[in-house]
Design a protein around this motif. Sequence first.
Motif, PDB file in Angstrom:
ATOM      1  N   ARG A   1       5.665   1.555  -3.969  1.00  0.00           N
ATOM      2  CA  ARG A   1       4.822   2.558  -3.309  1.00  0.00           C
ATOM      3  C   ARG A   1       5.357   2.959  -1.941  1.00  0.00           C
ATOM      4  N   SER A   2       6.318   2.242  -1.442  1.00  0.00           N
ATOM      5  CA  SER A   2       6.869   2.540  -0.126  1.00  0.00           C
ATOM      6  C   SER A   2       8.100   3.429  -0.243  1.00  0.00           C
ATOM      7  N   ARG A  22       0.829  -1.210   0.000  1.00  0.00           N
ATOM      8  CA  ARG A  22       0.000   0.000   0.000  1.00  0.00           C
ATOM      9  C   ARG A  22       0.861   1.257   0.000  1.00  0.00           C
ATOM     10  N   GLY A  23       2.013   1.170   0.668  1.00  0.00           N
ATOM     11  CA  GLY A  23       2.889   2.326   0.799  1.00  0.00           C
ATOM     12  C   GLY A  23       3.265   2.535   2.249  1.00  0.00           C
ATOM     13  N   ARG A  29      12.560   6.851  -4.233  1.00  0.00           N
ATOM     14  CA  ARG A  29      11.976   6.237  -3.041  1.00  0.00           C
ATOM     15  C   ARG A  29      12.999   5.704  -2.037  1.00  0.00           C
TER      16      ARG A  29
END
Length: 362
Positions: free
Chosen positions: A206-207, A182-183, A234
Amino acid sequence: MATSADVTPGGAMDEERVQQFLEQVISDSAAAVAGLCTSLGDRLGLYAAMAGAGPLTSAQLADRTGLAERYVREWLAAQVAGEYVDYAPGTDTYVLPDEHAAVLADQDAPTYAAGFFTLLQALYATEDALMTAFRTGEGVGWEEHGPALFAGTAKFFRPGYAAALVPEWLTALDGVVEKLERGALVADVGCGYGYSTTLMAQAFPRSRFRGFDFHRPSVEAAREIVAEQGLGDRVSFDVATAQDFPGEGFDLITFFDCLHDIGDPGGALHHAEEALADDGTCMLVEPNVSEHAEENTNPIGRAITASSVAVCLPSALAQHGPQALGNHAGEEAMREIADEAGLHHWRLAAETPVNRVYAVGR
């Protein structure tokens, strides 16, 4: 330990046992010298050039690698003596079996182990410093070793992490993969060259991942690696200790094979507890060895405990903290430290021949 059964009447030694142990020590000394040849074969690309190539003469291998044939021929003789390479006298050719190539030549293979030999130059180079440390009780800091230690450590651990970190270890942590998908916000403490950090970042776009290490040259190397991999959106790396790394609200905080190197492991886990999100998880990856010396009489136990003498314990002592664990303090000792730091939930989540993975939380 010697017993009365090991001694003949009159106090004479068991000569057969002496000869057996002499053979063991000679075998160990041969392995120690041959390790230099293994490191050379790895670093010079000799194993990689032989992998899948079939029979090669020393001249052909020298051409493939751009090396001096006379040295290559001498290196091959040592490889044959150690049964790393097969030799066909009739054709004067050498073959690296595919099974051996999987261990020596492919740095992306989970079975790759040649990276460990890069460490040797750094470890032997600090022998005099270790002698002083033995006499004074002081430490030998991580930063006091040569660059081969930092590069070799990263090179050795990377294949195991690549094979198990995402598909096995993270999935063994309750609810963590779902958060990462999800992140999530992740801190990788003691990240070194950042291979563990980037492996997670590649799997979970997403993380966001922050790697921390007190050793500036390793952080700089990690920054170069992440730039080459195009993960700068990221992943970030910063110089910080395990007791003062910045940030809060981390969904996951990881310690890969480093908690035992920290002079204040309790302080590190206490800081991690404060930096965790309410439902966050700590993942501790530690060597799979026992606190009981007699249970480590196997090749992995021997290598890990010897590494503790050379690197892990001296590094922790150099930090002048309250505890110097060594790399085989045992699960119970680490669990007590975590509990005192406010991390009361402890579970063995996964295990490999080399590592044990613990899920730890409030």
